[in-house]
Design a protein around this motif. Structure first.
Motif, PDB file in Angstrom:
ATOM      1  N   VAL A 141       0.887  -1.059   0.056  1.00  0.00           N
ATOM      2  CA  VAL A 141      -0.067   0.044   0.107  1.00  0.00           C
ATOM      3  C   VAL A 141       0.845   1.063   0.004  1.00  0.00           C
ATOM      4  N   ALA A 142       0.167   2.365  -0.548  1.00  0.00           N
ATOM      5  CA  ALA A 142       1.027   3.572  -0.527  1.00  0.00           C
ATOM      6  C   ALA A 142       0.463   4.762  -0.216  1.00  0.00           C
ATOM      7  N   LEU A 143       0.923   5.710   0.349  1.00  0.00           N
ATOM      8  CA  LEU A 143       0.336   7.168   0.512  1.00  0.00           C
ATOM      9  C   LEU A 143       0.883   8.105  -0.573  1.00  0.00           C
ATOM     10  N   ALA A 151      -1.741   7.389  -9.992  1.00  0.00           N
ATOM     11  CA  ALA A 151      -2.439   6.290  -9.503  1.00  0.00           C
ATOM     12  C   ALA A 151      -3.064   5.356 -10.521  1.00  0.00           C
ATOM     13  N   GLU A 152      -2.604   5.528 -11.792  1.00  0.00           N
ATOM     14  CA  GLU A 152      -2.933   4.689 -12.773  1.00  0.00           C
ATOM     15  C   GLU A 152      -2.669   3.207 -12.479  1.00  0.00           C
ATOM     16  N   GLY A 153      -3.681   2.574 -12.764  1.00  0.00           N
ATOM     17  CA  GLY A 153      -3.802   1.042 -12.495  1.00  0.00           C
ATOM     18  C   GLY A 153      -3.800   0.433 -11.003  1.00  0.00           C
ATOM     19  N   LEU A 154      -4.058   1.639 -10.102  1.00  0.00           N
ATOM     20  CA  LEU A 154      -4.526   1.422  -8.652  1.00  0.00           C
ATOM     21  C   LEU A 154      -5.629   1.551  -8.207  1.00  0.00           C
ATOM     22  N   ASP A 155      -6.164   0.851  -7.137  1.00  0.00           N
ATOM     23  CA  ASP A 155      -7.319   1.148  -6.370  1.00  0.00           C
ATOM     24  C   ASP A 155      -6.967   2.589  -5.494  1.00  0.00           C
ATOM     25  N   ILE A 156      -7.867   3.276  -5.189  1.00  0.00           N
ATOM     26  CA  ILE A 156      -7.400   4.391  -4.531  1.00  0.00           C
ATOM     27  C   ILE A 156      -8.566   4.615  -3.483  1.00  0.00           C
ATOM     28  N   GLU A 157      -8.439   5.411  -2.540  1.00  0.00           N
ATOM     29  CA  GLU A 157      -9.527   6.155  -1.407  1.00  0.00           C
ATOM     30  C   GLU A 157      -8.758   7.456  -1.048  1.00  0.00           C
ATOM     31  N   ILE A 158      -9.571   8.585  -1.160  1.00  0.00           N
ATOM     32  CA  ILE A 158      -9.025   9.969  -0.985  1.00  0.00           C
ATOM     33  C   ILE A 158      -9.260  10.222   0.592  1.00  0.00           C
ATOM     34  N   LEU A 159      -8.002  10.672   1.058  1.00  0.00           N
ATOM     35  CA  LEU A 159      -7.969  11.211   2.402  1.00  0.00           C
ATOM     36  C   LEU A 159      -8.077  12.590   2.718  1.00  0.00           C
ATOM     37  N   VAL A 245       4.696  30.584   2.529  1.00  0.00           N
ATOM     38  CA  VAL A 245       3.832  31.846   2.045  1.00  0.00           C
ATOM     39  C   VAL A 245       2.838  31.215   1.289  1.00  0.00           C
ATOM     40  N   PRO A 246       1.635  31.113   1.543  1.00  0.00           N
ATOM     41  CA  PRO A 246       0.343  30.684   0.813  1.00  0.00           C
ATOM     42  C   PRO A 246       0.344  31.188  -0.491  1.00  0.00           C
ATOM     43  N   VAL A 247       0.055  29.950  -1.425  1.00  0.00           N
ATOM     44  CA  VAL A 247       0.249  30.389  -2.770  1.00  0.00           C
ATOM     45  C   VAL A 247      -1.449  30.247  -3.349  1.00  0.00           C
ATOM     46  N   LEU A 248      -1.977  31.504  -3.688  1.00  0.00           N
ATOM     47  CA  LEU A 248      -3.575  31.481  -3.892  1.00  0.00           C
ATOM     48  C   LEU A 248      -3.913  30.647  -5.083  1.00  0.00           C
ATOM     49  N   ASP A 249      -3.435  30.594  -6.195  1.00  0.00           N
ATOM     50  CA  ASP A 249      -3.740  30.040  -7.095  1.00  0.00           C
ATOM     51  C   ASP A 249      -3.046  28.820  -7.464  1.00  0.00           C
ATOM     52  N   ALA A 250      -2.349  28.157  -6.481  1.00  0.00           N
ATOM     53  CA  ALA A 250      -1.613  26.889  -6.726  1.00  0.00           C
ATOM     54  C   ALA A 250      -2.787  25.669  -6.776  1.00  0.00           C
ATOM     55  N   PRO A 251      -2.579  24.592  -7.585  1.00  0.00           N
ATOM     56  CA  PRO A 251      -3.457  23.494  -7.475  1.00  0.00           C
ATOM     57  C   PRO A 251      -3.522  22.764  -6.354  1.00  0.00           C
ATOM     58  N   PRO A 252      -4.694  22.290  -5.651  1.00  0.00           N
ATOM     59  CA  PRO A 252      -4.589  21.688  -4.526  1.00  0.00           C
ATOM     60  C   PRO A 252      -3.983  20.292  -4.580  1.00  0.00           C
ATOM     61  N   VAL A 253      -3.606  19.953  -3.374  1.00  0.00           N
ATOM     62  CA  VAL A 253      -2.887  18.563  -3.276  1.00  0.00           C
ATOM     63  C   VAL A 253      -3.776  17.617  -2.614  1.00  0.00           C
ATOM     64  N   THR A 254      -4.062  16.626  -3.333  1.00  0.00           N
ATOM     65  CA  THR A 254      -5.013  15.570  -2.832  1.00  0.00           C
ATOM     66  C   THR A 254      -3.995  14.286  -2.438  1.00  0.00           C
ATOM     67  N   SER A 255      -4.412  13.900  -0.923  1.00  0.00           N
ATOM     68  CA  SER A 255      -3.368  12.896  -0.442  1.00  0.00           C
ATOM     69  C   SER A 255      -4.590  11.534  -0.606  1.00  0.00           C
ATOM     70  N   ILE A 256      -3.736  10.390  -1.120  1.00  0.00           N
ATOM     71  CA  ILE A 256      -4.594   9.300  -1.430  1.00  0.00           C
ATOM     72  C   ILE A 256      -3.858   8.226  -0.908  1.00  0.00           C
ATOM     73  N   ILE A 257      -4.553   7.106  -0.512  1.00  0.00           N
ATOM     74  CA  ILE A 257      -4.190   5.951   0.011  1.00  0.00           C
ATOM     75  C   ILE A 257      -4.334   4.924  -1.345  1.00  0.00           C
ATOM     76  N   ALA A 258      -3.299   3.992  -1.699  1.00  0.00           N
ATOM     77  CA  ALA A 258      -3.480   3.380  -3.053  1.00  0.00           C
ATOM     78  C   ALA A 258      -2.812   1.919  -2.685  1.00  0.00           C
ATOM     79  N   TRP A 259      -3.422   1.057  -3.570  1.00  0.00           N
ATOM     80  CA  TRP A 259      -2.795  -0.393  -3.375  1.00  0.00           C
ATOM     81  C   TRP A 259      -3.518  -1.075  -4.782  1.00  0.00           C
TER      82      TRP A 259
END
Length: 278
Positions: A141-143, A151-159, A245-259
């Motif tokens: 499993v991986a974070l 995450a291509e070819g993997l099952d995931i759950e968004i954290l 320093v916060p970056v207002l227009d940076a794309p959000p980062v999504t942490s997922i667990i994958a297996w």
């Protein structure tokens, strides 16, 4: 189809360069090229489009890459789990980057350890691309962090999802700002972007320093040699001399667990359930 042929093809398909793939496999380029040609002849389809400038995947090649990763990962995992089954105590191997939030990792491991029937969890720390350890069967499993980790070819759950911050030397003029935008920090002439190695170990061209690990990155930022945009959770790792320093227009980062989708491990299912509940 032989396992060796599949390994060779996956290396070329991931690198899209015969020279880099050969170095990654530790072989000469001519036998690699012959093996790919023989594989295409046996299957009766073109897997790669080759020109003097580039290598790209055909539709058939893209399918074989996805399926090949699953097959090779399953073989490696079967070998590792067979050895593990001969031991008295089974374990789970969790691959994660060194920059992963300590808070997230600690909460996950503590919550899972409290579950009835929990097995020991071994951490496999890496600097980049923890998903490669899943495909190679070295981890169960991986974070991952999207958009950077595939995450291509993997099952995931968004954290969780979080914003990003620019890490700058505390003496930099932008360090005192309440926030910035990507255009202001993406190409600072006095702070060239760091360069990380690709899958074959080669660094891309550029002025920025070559990176080996997060400790080196943070030290060079504090010394005024580079800057970077990273998830907000990196704040927990910051040292003196660095401003976030916060970056207002940076794309959000999504942490997922994958297996791997072929996994049938009860312990893995319990870990994923606990992670989703957090």
């Amino acid at each position: 189809m032989e396992t060796r042929e599949l390994q060779y093809f996956v290396a070329v398909a991931e690198e899209l360069h015969f020279g880099r793939a050969a170095r990654r496999l530790g072989i000469a380029q001519p036998p690699l090229s012959r093996t790919i040609s023989q594989l295409e002849h046996r299957l009766g389809v073109a897997l790669l489009e080759r020109t003097s400038r580039r290598v790209s995947l055909t539709a058939a090649g893209a399918v074989l890459l996805e399926e090949g990763r699953v097959v090779l990962g399953a073989l490696a995992a079967a070998e590792r789990r067979a050895r593990q089954a001969a031991t008295a105590s089974p374990t789970l191997v969790l691959a994660t980057k060194t920059a992963t939030s300590d808070e997230l990792l600690t909460k996950l491991l503590d919550a899972y350890a409290a579950e009835p029937g929990a097995v020991p969890v071994e951490l496999l720390l890496c600097e980049t691309q923890p998903q490669r350890h899943l495909h190679a069967g070295r981890a169960d499993v991986a974070l991952l962090h999207q958009p950077w980790d595939s995450a291509e070819g993997l099952d995931i759950e968004i954290l969780r999802t979080e914003g990003q911050v620019a890490l700058l030397p505390s003496t930099h003029p932008l360090a005192g700002r309440p926030h910035v935008r990507m255009a202001e920090v993406a190409f600072l002439p006095d702070l060239p972007q760091p360069r990380w190695p690709g899958p074959a170990g080669a660094y891309p061209e550029g002025r920025g320093p070559e990176m080996h690990n997060q400790t080196q990155l943070l030290q060079l930022i504090a010394l005024g040699r580079t800057s970077v945009v990273m998830p907000d959770s990196i704040r927990a790792h910051l040292r003196e001399g660095i401003a976030a320093v916060p970056v207002l227009d940076a794309p959000p980062v999504t942490s997922i667990i994958a297996w791997p989708p072929h996994s049938r491990s009860r312990a893995l299912a319990d870990l994923v359930r606990v992670a989703a509940a957090l």
